[in-house]
Design a protein around this motif. Structure first.
Motif, PDB file in Angstrom:
ATOM      1  N   LEU A   1       0.861  -1.302  -0.106  1.00  0.00           N
ATOM      2  CA  LEU A   1       0.131   0.008   0.017  1.00  0.00           C
ATOM      3  C   LEU A   1       0.931   1.267  -0.180  1.00  0.00           C
ATOM      4  CD1 LEU A   1      -2.695  -1.215   2.403  1.00  0.00           C
ATOM      5  CD2 LEU A   1      -2.986  -0.586   0.077  1.00  0.00           C
ATOM      6  N   VAL A   2       2.148   1.246   0.223  1.00  0.00           N
ATOM      7  CA  VAL A   2       3.092   2.471   0.097  1.00  0.00           C
ATOM      8  C   VAL A   2       2.913   3.017  -1.243  1.00  0.00           C
ATOM      9  CG1 VAL A   2       5.499   3.164   0.116  1.00  0.00           C
ATOM     10  CG2 VAL A   2       4.617   1.579   1.876  1.00  0.00           C
ATOM     11  N   SER A   3       2.851   2.173  -2.463  1.00  0.00           N
ATOM     12  CA  SER A   3       2.616   2.655  -3.844  1.00  0.00           C
ATOM     13  C   SER A   3       1.233   2.970  -4.182  1.00  0.00           C
ATOM     14  CB  SER A   3       3.361   1.591  -4.446  1.00  0.00           C
ATOM     15  OG  SER A   3       4.523   1.764  -4.198  1.00  0.00           O
ATOM     16  N   ASP A   4       0.132   2.988  -3.162  1.00  0.00           N
ATOM     17  CA  ASP A   4      -1.126   2.982  -3.618  1.00  0.00           C
ATOM     18  C   ASP A   4      -1.495   4.468  -4.422  1.00  0.00           C
ATOM     19  OD1 ASP A   4      -3.935   1.521  -2.661  1.00  0.00           O
ATOM     20  OD2 ASP A   4      -4.336   3.746  -3.071  1.00  0.00           O
ATOM     21  N   PRO A   5      -2.235   4.307  -5.414  1.00  0.00           N
ATOM     22  CA  PRO A   5      -2.530   5.626  -6.199  1.00  0.00           C
ATOM     23  C   PRO A   5      -3.219   6.672  -5.507  1.00  0.00           C
ATOM     24  CG  PRO A   5      -4.032   3.857  -6.896  1.00  0.00           C
ATOM     25  CD  PRO A   5      -3.073   3.411  -5.838  1.00  0.00           C
ATOM     26  N   ILE A   6      -3.982   6.364  -4.280  1.00  0.00           N
ATOM     27  CA  ILE A   6      -4.712   7.306  -3.774  1.00  0.00           C
ATOM     28  C   ILE A   6      -3.762   8.050  -2.361  1.00  0.00           C
ATOM     29  CG2 ILE A   6      -6.770   7.779  -2.142  1.00  0.00           C
ATOM     30  CD1 ILE A   6      -7.365   6.757  -5.184  1.00  0.00           C
ATOM     31  N   PRO A   7      -3.651   9.513  -2.378  1.00  0.00           N
ATOM     32  CA  PRO A   7      -2.751   9.951  -1.671  1.00  0.00           C
ATOM     33  C   PRO A   7      -3.288   9.853  -0.157  1.00  0.00           C
ATOM     34  CG  PRO A   7      -3.315  11.287  -3.451  1.00  0.00           C
ATOM     35  CD  PRO A   7      -4.047  10.262  -3.541  1.00  0.00           C
TER      36      PRO A   7
ATOM     37  N   ASP B   1       7.033  12.267  -1.681  1.00  0.00           N
ATOM     38  CA  ASP B   1       5.729  12.120  -2.293  1.00  0.00           C
ATOM     39  C   ASP B   1       5.631  13.589  -2.904  1.00  0.00           C
ATOM     40  OD1 ASP B   1       3.612   9.674  -2.516  1.00  0.00           O
ATOM     41  OD2 ASP B   1       2.609  11.797  -2.603  1.00  0.00           O
ATOM     42  N   THR B   2       4.569  13.293  -3.833  1.00  0.00           N
ATOM     43  CA  THR B   2       4.149  14.678  -4.446  1.00  0.00           C
ATOM     44  C   THR B   2       3.266  15.345  -3.590  1.00  0.00           C
ATOM     45  OG1 THR B   2       2.712  13.685  -5.567  1.00  0.00           O
ATOM     46  CG2 THR B   2       4.838  14.117  -6.850  1.00  0.00           C
ATOM     47  N   ASP B   3       2.415  14.653  -2.335  1.00  0.00           N
ATOM     48  CA  ASP B   3       1.402  15.139  -1.904  1.00  0.00           C
ATOM     49  C   ASP B   3       2.122  15.665  -0.520  1.00  0.00           C
ATOM     50  OD1 ASP B   3      -1.901  15.064  -1.449  1.00  0.00           O
ATOM     51  OD2 ASP B   3      -0.552  14.507   0.414  1.00  0.00           O
ATOM     52  N   ASN B   4       1.482  17.069   0.054  1.00  0.00           N
ATOM     53  CA  ASN B   4       1.846  17.519   1.156  1.00  0.00           C
ATOM     54  C   ASN B   4       1.771  16.822   2.506  1.00  0.00           C
ATOM     55  OD1 ASN B   4       3.142  19.743  -0.159  1.00  0.00           O
ATOM     56  ND2 ASN B   4       1.332  20.818  -0.235  1.00  0.00           N
ATOM     57  N   ASP B   5       0.553  16.244   2.535  1.00  0.00           N
ATOM     58  CA  ASP B   5       0.175  15.408   3.595  1.00  0.00           C
ATOM     59  C   ASP B   5       0.753  14.058   3.829  1.00  0.00           C
ATOM     60  OD1 ASP B   5      -1.938  17.171   4.623  1.00  0.00           O
ATOM     61  OD2 ASP B   5      -3.358  16.283   3.419  1.00  0.00           O
ATOM     62  N   VAL B   6       1.234  13.424   2.527  1.00  0.00           N
ATOM     63  CA  VAL B   6       1.818  12.308   2.735  1.00  0.00           C
ATOM     64  C   VAL B   6       3.396  12.513   3.111  1.00  0.00           C
ATOM     65  CG1 VAL B   6       2.902  10.497   1.447  1.00  0.00           C
ATOM     66  CG2 VAL B   6       0.757  11.236   0.853  1.00  0.00           C
ATOM     67  N   ARG B   7       3.972  13.659   2.725  1.00  0.00           N
ATOM     68  CA  ARG B   7       5.423  13.939   3.253  1.00  0.00           C
ATOM     69  C   ARG B   7       5.360  14.444   4.507  1.00  0.00           C
ATOM     70  NH1 ARG B   7       5.373  17.187  -1.593  1.00  0.00           N
ATOM     71  NH2 ARG B   7       5.157  19.070  -0.303  1.00  0.00           N
ATOM     72  N   PHE B   8       4.466  15.091   5.081  1.00  0.00           N
ATOM     73  CA  PHE B   8       4.244  15.531   6.508  1.00  0.00           C
ATOM     74  C   PHE B   8       4.444  14.332   7.693  1.00  0.00           C
ATOM     75  CE2 PHE B   8       1.807  16.386  10.359  1.00  0.00           C
ATOM     76  CZ  PHE B   8       2.349  17.302  10.909  1.00  0.00           C
ATOM     77  N   PHE B   9       3.362  13.330   7.123  1.00  0.00           N
ATOM     78  CA  PHE B   9       3.156  12.143   8.095  1.00  0.00           C
ATOM     79  C   PHE B   9       4.293  11.216   7.901  1.00  0.00           C
ATOM     80  CE2 PHE B   9      -1.471  13.694   7.715  1.00  0.00           C
ATOM     81  CZ  PHE B   9      -1.498  13.938   9.424  1.00  0.00           C
ATOM     82  N   SER B  10       5.000  11.173   6.895  1.00  0.00           N
ATOM     83  CA  SER B  10       6.117  10.345   6.788  1.00  0.00           C
ATOM     84  C   SER B  10       7.350  10.733   7.525  1.00  0.00           C
ATOM     85  CB  SER B  10       6.596   9.947   5.156  1.00  0.00           C
ATOM     86  OG  SER B  10       6.772  11.249   4.553  1.00  0.00           O
ATOM     87  N   LEU B  11       7.547  12.008   7.421  1.00  0.00           N
ATOM     88  CA  LEU B  11       8.486  12.810   8.118  1.00  0.00           C
ATOM     89  C   LEU B  11       8.330  12.489   9.742  1.00  0.00           C
ATOM     90  CD1 LEU B  11       9.368  16.047   5.794  1.00  0.00           C
ATOM     91  CD2 LEU B  11      10.760  14.000   6.262  1.00  0.00           C
TER      92      LEU B  11
ATOM     93  N   ARG C   1      -1.749   6.816   0.889  1.00  0.00           N
ATOM     94  CA  ARG C   1      -0.449   6.779   1.331  1.00  0.00           C
ATOM     95  C   ARG C   1      -0.091   7.369   2.744  1.00  0.00           C
ATOM     96  NH1 ARG C   1      -0.432   8.187  -4.208  1.00  0.00           N
ATOM     97  NH2 ARG C   1       0.403  10.275  -3.732  1.00  0.00           N
ATOM     98  N   PHE C   2      -0.749   8.569   3.005  1.00  0.00           N
ATOM     99  CA  PHE C   2      -0.331   9.197   4.142  1.00  0.00           C
ATOM    100  C   PHE C   2      -0.886   8.423   5.585  1.00  0.00           C
ATOM    101  CE2 PHE C   2      -4.509  12.275   3.945  1.00  0.00           C
ATOM    102  CZ  PHE C   2      -4.670  11.965   5.344  1.00  0.00           C
TER     103      PHE C   2
END
Length: 584
Positions: free
Chosen positions: A521-527, A568-578, A530-531
């Motif tokens: 699911l890390v590569s799921d197409p839905i942002p 990731d290109t999505d801001n929320d994904v980057r925030f929660f991964s960091l 992913r977050f």
């Protein structure tokens, strides 16, 4: 010039007690025992106690602490032979305006009184009680009522007679606050006097208070009635207690009737089973049918206890018709109280009567619109289960539970989810697997997010109840199977479940079952997925780090996945991964 060394503690205390800052004065009072130890018993008696007696004029919070400290001060002034020295400052505190300070002073005086010898009692304690009893301000007379019981048994016969008469004066005081205090402490005083004087002195005082024009006084006499009844024989109870009890049941004030209802089982036990069966059943029925919901609520809470005293036939013939009415009572609080206690009738009625009479009422309460009613009936099913058996109970309950679980109102569905773990633990794992397991999985696909979220948390609570092995075999495979569903909501639910269940499963289960799904699911197409994967990984990391065999997986699998998500290109994904990467 500095004070002499031996005078320093008292000098510091005096300075702090006279300081403008209340917190400093408060701290000084809290350190009284330390100061007393430094001074020694002699100086504590000669200097510290007189000083404190002169310092009564202070903030209420300071006086409150002082009143409490003095109750434990006997050892610091040289022992019980000097205990009477503490009475003077406490007498002053017992007369102040603030109620909490007075109550604490009375509490401390009652601690000290048993340490007094007969001479100290007659010379110091009894005069203190007398002064407070005839004080000009109602505050002192109010405090006096709480001091009679502790000193009575130690006093001489002549003094005891004087104390009984003095208490009678307080019961007839012009000020309602004093009469309320007299009613509050009359029960404790009644326990100390002989039966002869209980009948000749205390019961007339009780009768006067029980007929007081103020309902705030009358309601306090209910506990007095219990205390008096406990000291009398059944025949004496019939003569002295029964009539006042019946009058209270019919009192014009609902607050008095509420107190009677709330103490009905205690009263019934005190007067004995014969009087209860012969005379108190009709009064109890009256309380169950009272006009005020508060009274009916209190009476509903007494049903099982009263039922034990009167037996099966009386319950079926006289109590149960009232119970049926309460099931549909207009007040949700009455229905909730009934739901909490109705199960207690099952052991008294037995299997056949419970099945015939109580089960229909349980089912009706289980469908109640008020969630507390449903919760209360479910929370007490274990009692019923022990009487009629799981098979019969499950047959009766399951249709009602399924109906609630599929209710068109999502809030109803949400409410029943909260009860499932409790219900499951009471009905057992076999019943759950057969009857409720499919229901719990169906909620994961609900159209309402809050229901799906609650369903995920529900799985964690079930795992905690039934164990990881059960979860590994029963629910984890079904949850993970949704991770490949074409509908993204199902994949999202899988992530919610993983995150919710992480604290309840073992590192091995995460390694063998959960990590492959998370990695996919890390590569799921839905942002949004992913977050939520990043949030799920954040929950998994602490569990994996607990075990040396799985610790390496954090570095080898989870951190690389988070690094990928952090780009990731999505801001929320980057925030929660960091955020997850910062977890250690």
């Amino acid at each position: 010039m500095n004070p002499e060394p031996e005078l320093y503690p008292i000098a510091v205390l005096i300075d702090e007690l006279r300081h403008d800052d209340v917190s400093l004065r408060l701290n000084a009072i809290k350190r009284l025992s330390t100061i007393a130890l430094a001074l020694g018993p002699q100086r504590a008696r000669d200097e510290l106690i007189p000083f404190l007696d002169e310092s009564i004029d202070d903030e209420d919070e300071v006086l409150l602490v002082l009143a409490g400290e003095l109750g434990d001060f006997i050892e610091y002034i040289g022992g019980a032979s000097f205990a009477h020295i503490l009475l003077q400052p406490l007498e002053n505190l017992a007369a102040v305006e603030e109620t909490m300070v007075r109550d604490k002073a009375v509490e401390s005086l009652n601690k000290i009184c048993p340490a007094l010898n007969e001479t100290q009692l007659e010379q110091y304690y009894i005069p203190l009680v007398n002064r407070l009893t005839v004080g000009d301000w109602f505050t002192s007379r109010t405090s006096a009522t709480g001091l009679y019981a502790s000193g009575y048994a130690l006093a001489s016969a002549a003094t005891q007679e004087h104390l009984r008469k003095s208490y009678g004066q307080l019961c007839a005081d012009d000020t309602p606050m004093v009469r309320r205090a007299a009613a509050t402490h009359l029960g404790a005083f009644a326990k100390k006097v002989s039966k002869e004087h209980l009948v000749s002195d205390i019961i007339p005082q009780f009768s006067k208070l029980a007929q007081d024009e103020q309902d705030s006084v009358r309601l306090l006499t209910v506990t007095d009635l219990v205390a008096i009844a406990e000291e009398l024989s059944p025949e004496e109870c019939k003569a002295y207690v029964l009539q006042p009890l019946k009058v209270m049941v019919a009192d014009k004030s609902w607050r008095v009737r509420y107190m009677i209802a709330d103490n009905y089982v205690k009263l019934s036990k005190a007067v004995g089973e014969d009087i209860t069966r012969d005379d108190l059943v009709s009064a109890f029925v009256r309380l169950l049918k009272d006009n005020e919901a508060e009274v009916r609520t209190a009476a509903a809470g007494q049903i099982p206890g009263f039922g034990q005293l009167v037996g099966k036939d009386t319950i079926l013939n006289q109590i149960l018709p009232c119970v049926r009415d309460l099931v549909t009572d207009t007040s949700q609080h009455v229905r909730a109280a009934l739901a909490m206690h109705i199960g207690g009738l099952a052991p008294i009625l037995g299997m056949e009567a419970t099945t015939e009479y109580l089960l229909p009422l349980f089912l009706q309460l289980l469908k109640d619109e008020f969630s507390d009613v449903r919760l209360n009936i479910i929370s007490k099913l274990e009692t019923v289960n022990s009487v009629i058996g799981i098979e019969l109970l499950s047959q009766s309950l399951l249709p009602a539970i399924v109906e609630l679980a599929e209710d068109k109102q999502w809030r109803v569905r949400l409410a029943i989810i909260d009860y499932i773990p409790l219900l499951a633990t009471q009905l057992g794992v076999a019943f759950f697997n057969e009857k409720l397991g499919g229901l719990c999985m169906a909620w994961l696909g609900d159209s309402v997010f809050s229901v799906r979220e609650a369903a995920a948390i529900n799985l964690r609570r079930l795992t905690e109840a039934f164990g990881v092995e059960w979860a590994k075999e029963t629910i984890i495979p079904k949850v993970l199977a949704m991770g490949t569903h074409p509908n993204y909501l199902y994949r999202m639910t899988t992530i919610f479940c993983i995150t919710a269940m992480a604290p309840a499963v073992t590192p091995e289960v995460i390694r063998d079952y959960i990590l492959p799904t998370v990695s996919n699911l890390v590569s799921d197409p839905i942002p949004n997925i992913r977050f939520n994967v990043a949030k799920s990984i954040e929950a998994l990391i602490p569990v994996l780090l607990q075990n040396s065999d799985t610790r390496h997986l954090v570095e080898q699998q989870l951190q690389p996945a988070l690094v990928k998500l952090s780009e990731d290109t999505d801001n929320d994904v980057r925030f929660f991964s960091l955020k997850a990467l910062s977890v250690k």
